[in-house]
Design an enzyme around this catalytic site. Sequence first.
Site, PDB file in Angstrom:
ATOM      1  N   LEU A 136      19.125  27.777 -26.049  1.00  0.00           N
ATOM      2  CA  LEU A 136      19.300  26.974 -27.246  1.00  0.00           C
ATOM      3  C   LEU A 136      18.791  27.814 -28.417  1.00  0.00           C
ATOM      4  CD1 LEU A 136      18.055  23.400 -26.200  1.00  0.00           C
ATOM      5  CD2 LEU A 136      20.421  24.184 -26.432  1.00  0.00           C
ATOM      6  N   ASP A 137      19.462  27.721 -29.560  1.00  0.00           N
ATOM      7  CA  ASP A 137      18.998  28.446 -30.734  1.00  0.00           C
ATOM      8  C   ASP A 137      17.597  27.985 -31.119  1.00  0.00           C
ATOM      9  OD1 ASP A 137      21.515  29.615 -30.808  1.00  0.00           O
ATOM     10  OD2 ASP A 137      22.309  28.116 -32.203  1.00  0.00           O
ATOM     11  N   ARG A 138      16.912  28.843 -31.844  1.00  0.00           N
ATOM     12  CA  ARG A 138      15.548  28.537 -32.265  1.00  0.00           C
ATOM     13  C   ARG A 138      15.453  27.169 -32.947  1.00  0.00           C
ATOM     14  NH1 ARG A 138      11.522  32.555 -35.604  1.00  0.00           N
ATOM     15  NH2 ARG A 138       9.781  31.095 -35.805  1.00  0.00           N
ATOM     16  N   THR A 140      17.385  24.586 -32.667  1.00  0.00           N
ATOM     17  CA  THR A 140      17.978  23.471 -31.914  1.00  0.00           C
ATOM     18  C   THR A 140      16.961  22.894 -30.945  1.00  0.00           C
ATOM     19  OG1 THR A 140      20.166  24.495 -32.049  1.00  0.00           O
ATOM     20  CG2 THR A 140      19.859  22.795 -30.375  1.00  0.00           C
ATOM     21  N   ARG A 235      27.915  25.190 -34.034  1.00  0.00           N
ATOM     22  CA  ARG A 235      27.710  25.555 -35.443  1.00  0.00           C
ATOM     23  C   ARG A 235      28.938  26.269 -36.006  1.00  0.00           C
ATOM     24  NH1 ARG A 235      22.259  28.846 -35.010  1.00  0.00           N
ATOM     25  NH2 ARG A 235      22.500  28.935 -37.308  1.00  0.00           N
TER      26      ARG A 235
END
Length: 313
Positions: A136-138, A140, A235
């Site tokens: 997961l992105d930072r 998120t 995104r």
Amino acid sequence: MESRIIQQAVVPYSSGFRRLDQVAAELFPEYSRSRLQSWIKTGQLLVDGQQRRASSRVIGGESLQINAQQEVISGKPEPLDLNIVFEDQHLLVINKPAGLVVHPGAGNLTGTMMNGLLHYDDSLAQVPRAGIVHRLDRGTSGLMVVARTLQSQTRLVEQLQSRSVRRVYEAVVIGNPEPSGKVDAPIGRHRYHRTKMTVRDDGKPAVTHYHVLSRFNGFCLLEASLETGRTHQIRVHMQYLGHSLVGDVTYGGHPYPMAADGTGGNRTVYFDRPALHAKKLALLHPESGVELDWEVPAPEDFTDLVDVLAAIP
């Protein structure tokens, strides 16, 4: 540090005249085919003591020997308050907070989820990427699965590749998209901004489904599910539709101060991360095959954002 994997198996005659890598994948199912191909190429998987090509044919009766180096994670274990939703001897499911980096990297060598995992379970040092099978992105928040053994990691990665893992997200986007839709648009690295991804014809296949949950004054809360798992997929796809996520400055969604007028008085929320939360995860248990699913509520900053938007006349 390194450890060694040493195993042996005999090719059954029923597998005669098939490719070496195909047969090896059946005899050693705890390892991915790509890993076995790498071992064949580097001479760490031999046939009767001899190095062969992955595409070469076996006839049956040969002895396959694995004597491979297994890289051990060298990251520093650090105590971290991991929000563990589920665990057994095969996997962990973690509710990641927004702001936590998953892997160490430039500018984030410590304080990552991987550092915390190595402290929580030191045996994860024997599993590639400390058992992390997807990211997961930072910015998120939400659910992630971590494999506690190499065998579990292989099976979970196979599920991701076969698109049988179900991942559902909530997002707050700018504008008013169609009530529901499917975005089928390949994603690749941006030609000029190498830290960004973009829709491009020569990218990897990427499919996102979405439907709107609530509409506000110029914004929407929607639910998105993934068929594929490309970097920054939701995104990028929402920007492609012209409906960037609130707070996603990388993909056109600036952090907006929101003033709520009404009986609750004035209130301002400055949302400085992509408004994205991984709320549902479903998969087959890597050992038992039983279907498991989890759901976690969005964090407070996300729900505050939705409340403020809902209060705007």
